[in-house]
Design a protein around this motif. Structure first.
Motif, mmCIF file in Angstrom:
data_model
loop_
_atom_site.group_PDB
_atom_site.id
_atom_site.type_symbol
_atom_site.label_atom_id
_atom_site.label_comp_id
_atom_site.label_asym_id
_atom_site.label_seq_id
_atom_site.Cartn_x
_atom_site.Cartn_y
_atom_site.Cartn_z
ATOM 1 N N GLN A 296 44.301 11.865 37.188
ATOM 2 C CA GLN A 296 43.628 13.122 37.521
ATOM 3 C C GLN A 296 43.983 14.260 36.561
ATOM 4 O O GLN A 296 44.127 15.424 36.961
ATOM 5 C CB GLN A 296 43.946 13.568 38.963
ATOM 6 C CG GLN A 296 43.353 12.688 40.052
ATOM 7 C CD GLN A 296 44.104 11.378 40.205
ATOM 8 O OE1 GLN A 296 45.328 11.366 40.307
ATOM 9 N NE2 GLN A 296 43.374 10.285 40.254
ATOM 10 N N GLY A 297 44.146 13.937 35.274
ATOM 11 C CA GLY A 297 44.382 14.951 34.260
ATOM 12 C C GLY A 297 45.796 15.478 34.185
ATOM 13 O O GLY A 297 46.060 16.455 33.466
ATOM 14 N N TYR A 326 35.212 16.935 21.868
ATOM 15 C CA TYR A 326 35.338 16.930 23.330
ATOM 16 C C TYR A 326 36.806 17.041 23.720
ATOM 17 O O TYR A 326 37.682 16.441 23.077
ATOM 18 C CB TYR A 326 34.769 15.644 23.930
ATOM 19 C CG TYR A 326 33.267 15.517 23.802
ATOM 20 C CD1 TYR A 326 32.422 15.971 24.813
ATOM 21 C CD2 TYR A 326 32.696 14.928 22.666
ATOM 22 C CE1 TYR A 326 31.038 15.850 24.698
ATOM 23 C CE2 TYR A 326 31.323 14.813 22.542
ATOM 24 C CZ TYR A 326 30.506 15.271 23.564
ATOM 25 O OH TYR A 326 29.134 15.149 23.443
ATOM 26 N N PRO A 328 39.288 16.857 27.346
ATOM 27 C CA PRO A 328 39.268 16.568 28.784
ATOM 28 C C PRO A 328 39.627 17.759 29.672
ATOM 29 O O PRO A 328 39.374 17.731 30.875
ATOM 30 C CB PRO A 328 40.314 15.451 28.935
ATOM 31 C CG PRO A 328 41.194 15.576 27.742
ATOM 32 C CD PRO A 328 40.319 16.078 26.643
ATOM 33 N N ASN A 329 40.200 18.816 29.084
ATOM 34 C CA ASN A 329 40.540 19.989 29.891
ATOM 35 C C ASN A 329 39.370 20.963 30.026
ATOM 36 O O ASN A 329 39.460 21.938 30.774
ATOM 37 C CB ASN A 329 41.745 20.721 29.287
ATOM 38 C CG ASN A 329 43.032 19.928 29.457
ATOM 39 O OD1 ASN A 329 43.104 19.020 30.270
ATOM 40 N ND2 ASN A 329 44.044 20.274 28.665
ATOM 41 N N GLU A 330 38.298 20.703 29.285
ATOM 42 C CA GLU A 330 37.104 21.545 29.377
ATOM 43 C C GLU A 330 36.199 20.996 30.483
ATOM 44 O O GLU A 330 35.706 19.861 30.380
ATOM 45 C CB GLU A 330 36.346 21.560 28.049
ATOM 46 C CG GLU A 330 37.061 22.276 26.913
ATOM 47 C CD GLU A 330 37.099 23.776 27.137
ATOM 48 O OE1 GLU A 330 36.208 24.304 27.844
ATOM 49 O OE2 GLU A 330 38.035 24.419 26.623
ATOM 50 N N PRO A 331 35.962 21.765 31.546
ATOM 51 C CA PRO A 331 35.167 21.259 32.684
ATOM 52 C C PRO A 331 33.797 20.732 32.277
ATOM 53 O O PRO A 331 33.331 19.723 32.806
ATOM 54 C CB PRO A 331 35.049 22.480 33.598
ATOM 55 C CG PRO A 331 36.234 23.325 33.249
ATOM 56 C CD PRO A 331 36.449 23.133 31.776
ATOM 57 N N THR A 332 33.142 21.392 31.332
ATOM 58 C CA THR A 332 31.788 20.966 30.956
ATOM 59 C C THR A 332 31.797 19.689 30.106
ATOM 60 O O THR A 332 30.776 19.031 29.966
ATOM 61 C CB THR A 332 31.085 22.080 30.169
ATOM 62 O OG1 THR A 332 31.886 22.417 29.022
ATOM 63 C CG2 THR A 332 30.903 23.326 31.035
ATOM 64 N N GLN A 333 32.951 19.352 29.518
ATOM 65 C CA GLN A 333 33.041 18.178 28.649
ATOM 66 C C GLN A 333 33.754 17.003 29.318
ATOM 67 O O GLN A 333 33.640 15.875 28.856
ATOM 68 C CB GLN A 333 33.790 18.551 27.362
ATOM 69 C CG GLN A 333 33.102 19.637 26.545
ATOM 70 C CD GLN A 333 33.910 20.070 25.350
ATOM 71 O OE1 GLN A 333 35.003 19.570 25.120
ATOM 72 N NE2 GLN A 333 33.366 21.003 24.576
ATOM 73 N N ARG A 334 34.482 17.295 30.401
ATOM 74 C CA ARG A 334 35.311 16.261 31.039
ATOM 75 C C ARG A 334 34.466 15.095 31.538
ATOM 76 O O ARG A 334 34.817 13.929 31.332
ATOM 77 C CB ARG A 334 36.111 16.860 32.194
ATOM 78 C CG ARG A 334 37.075 15.856 32.848
ATOM 79 C CD ARG A 334 37.784 16.457 34.062
ATOM 80 N NE ARG A 334 38.481 17.680 33.709
ATOM 81 C CZ ARG A 334 38.220 18.870 34.238
ATOM 82 N NH1 ARG A 334 37.266 19.000 35.142
ATOM 83 N NH2 ARG A 334 38.907 19.937 33.869
ATOM 84 N N PHE A 335 33.333 15.409 32.195
ATOM 85 C CA PHE A 335 32.516 14.329 32.786
ATOM 86 C C PHE A 335 31.949 13.425 31.695
ATOM 87 O O PHE A 335 31.987 12.194 31.813
ATOM 88 C CB PHE A 335 31.388 14.913 33.619
ATOM 89 C CG PHE A 335 30.477 13.868 34.206
ATOM 90 C CD1 PHE A 335 30.870 13.107 35.292
ATOM 91 C CD2 PHE A 335 29.234 13.614 33.640
ATOM 92 C CE1 PHE A 335 30.049 12.127 35.823
ATOM 93 C CE2 PHE A 335 28.409 12.632 34.157
ATOM 94 C CZ PHE A 335 28.811 11.894 35.255
ATOM 95 N N HIS A 338 34.813 11.335 30.273
ATOM 96 C CA HIS A 338 35.259 10.331 31.236
ATOM 97 C C HIS A 338 34.244 9.190 31.334
ATOM 98 O O HIS A 338 34.606 8.010 31.362
ATOM 99 C CB HIS A 338 35.470 10.971 32.603
ATOM 100 C CG HIS A 338 36.225 10.110 33.560
ATOM 101 N ND1 HIS A 338 36.483 10.467 34.865
ATOM 102 C CD2 HIS A 338 36.777 8.869 33.410
ATOM 103 C CE1 HIS A 338 37.177 9.505 35.463
ATOM 104 N NE2 HIS A 338 37.353 8.520 34.602
#
Length: 351
Positions: A296-297, A326, A328-335, A338
Motif C-alpha cells: 500500500q505504498g 510516472y 507512484p506517489n502521484e495520485p493521478t499516475q498511481r493507477f 499499478h
C-alpha cells in the motif's frame, strides 16, 4: 452374511477345522471379504476368530494316555492354525475394502468428469447426481485446491470430513488432474475456511492454495465455476499471490485486463518500457514497484521486505520517475503505473 457375533464365530470355527491347504486359504479369504461386505469391523472378525479358537480348545477331550508334550503340541498346532487363518482372513478383509474404495473413487471421478465436461446424457447425469445428493437444477460453487502433496487417502478423508460437517448431499470432493475439486451447494457458510483447516492439519503451511469460483445455476454453471476457480489459481501463480484462499469474485479485474491483450501489452511497453534502458535492466525496478503496491505504498515496509534501506527504495522510485515520467506517489499516475505493473506480471514481462 449376518452381522450376529454368534454366526460369525461359528463360521470362524468351521474354518479352523479345515485342514491346511489351498481350500482353507480360499475359504479364509472369502470369509474376510464377506465380513467387510457385511460391514463387520476388523475387530469383530478377530474377536470372533479368537472366540472360536477358545471354544475349540475348551471342547477338546483329553486322551487318557496323553502326555504334557502332546498337549503342548496340540496347543501349538491350534495357535499356528489360528495365526495362519487370521492373517489370510484379514488380508481378504483389507483387499475387499481397497477394491470397494477404488470402485467408489472410480465411479465418483467418472461422474465428476462427466459433470464438469457435460459429455454425458443430461437425464443419465441427473440420475447419477441423485445418488450423491446433488440437485443439478440448483446453484453450486466449485472450490479447487492445488498442492503437490495430495493423495487419494487425503482427498477421501477430507471428503468425509466435509460431508460430516455440511451433510453428504451438500458437498462432493474428488481428485481430478492432481487438484482437489469440491462441488458444493451454494450458500454453505465457511466451506473454504473449513477446507483450509483440513489442508493445514494434514499438509502444513505453504504447500497448498485454494481458489473459489462464484455460484452459478445448472449443469453449465458448475463447469463455469470450475473454470473461475482454476483461473484464480492460475492468476495467483502469475501474480505471485500467496494468500491461502482466493475468491474469483475478488479478482475480476484481471480477466478484464487479459481480455484485450494488445491493449495491456501496449500499456506495459509504453509505461514500463523505458525501464529496460536502466543499468541492471527493468526487473529490479519492477520488483520494487510490485512490493511497494503490495504494501500500500509504504516505503518502510517495502525496504524491509526487499532488505534495502529506505533511501535505496526512494532512489529507485526517483529513477522510475525520471525514466518513465510516472511516480507512484502521484495520485493521478498511481493507477496507471499499478495497472501496468499488474499487466507486466500477467504477461511475464520483461522476459
Amino acid at each position: 452374511m449376518s452381522n450376529h457375533p454368534e454366526e460369525l464365530t461359528e463360521q470362524c470355527e468351521a474354518l479352523l477345522l479345515l485342514p491346511p491347504g489351498a481350500h482353507r486359504e480360499r475359504q479364509a479369504t472369502i470369509l474376510g471379504r464377506s465380513a467387510a461386505d457385511a460391514t463387520d469391523s476388523l475387530d469383530d472378525l478377530v474377536t470372533a476368530m479368537l472366540s472360536a479358537a477358545t471354544t475349540m480348545w475348551t471342547r477338546r477331550s483329553p486322551q487318557p494316555d496323553e502326555t504334557p508334550t502332546a498337549v503342548h503340541a496340540h496347543a501349538t498346532d491350534l495357535l499356528r492354525t489360528l495365526t495362519d487363518v487370521i492373517n489370510t482372513t484379514t488380508a481378504g478383509f483389507h483387499d475387499h475394502i481397497r477394491r470397494h474404495l477404488a470402485d467408489h473413487d472410480e465411479q465418483r471421478t467418472g461422474f465428476v468428469n462427466d459433470l464438469l465436461t457435460g459429455r454425458a446424457d443430461p437425464g443419465h447425469l441427473a440420475e447419477r447426481a441423485h445418488r450423491y445428493g446433488i440437485r443439478l437444477s440448483g446453484s453450486h460453487v466449485v472450490t479447487v485446491a492445488s498442492s503437490p502433496a495430495f493423495t487419494d487417502t487425503t482427498i477421501r478423508d477430507i471428503d468425509a470430513a466435509l460431508a460430516s460437517r455440511y451433510g453428504a448431499g451438500n458437498t462432493l470432493t474428488t481428485l481430478r488432474d492432481g487438484q482437489l475439486i469440491c462441488i458444493s451447494t451454494s450458500g454453505l457458510r465457511g466451506l473454504p475456511a473449513e477446507l483450509a483447516h483440513h489442508l493445514l492439519t494434514r499438509l502444513g503451511t505453504n504447500t497448498w492454495q485454494i481458489g473459489v469460483g462464484r455460484a452459478h445455476p445448472g449443469i453449465n454453471g458448475i463447469a463455469t465455476s470450475l473454470d473461475e476457480a482454476r483461473n484464480t489459481l492460475d492468476l495467483a501463480d502469475k501474480l505471485g499471490f500467496t494468500t491461502p484462499i482466493l475468491n474469483a469474485a475478488d479478482l475480476l479485474v484481471f480477466p478484464v485486463l487479459l481480455r484485450d491483450r494488445d491493449a495491456i501489452t501496449d500499456l506495459v511497453t509504453t509505461v514500463l518500457g523505458p525501464l529496460q534502458h536502466a543499468r541492471g535492466g527493468a526487473q529490479p525496478y519492477l520488483d520494487t514497484l510490485t512490493v511497494l503496491f503490495d504494501n500500500q505504498g509504504n516505503h518502510t515496509a517495502t525496504a524491509r521486505h526487499m532488505h534495502l534501506s529506505v533511501r535505496a527504495v526512494t532512489y529507485r522510485l526517483e529513477r522510475i520517475h525520471a525514466l518513465t515520467g510516472y511516480h507512484p506517489n502521484e495520485p493521478t499516475q498511481r493507477f496507471t503505473l499499478h495497472t501496468a505493473v499488474l499487466g507486466a506480471r500477467l504477461l511475464g514481462w520483461p522476459h
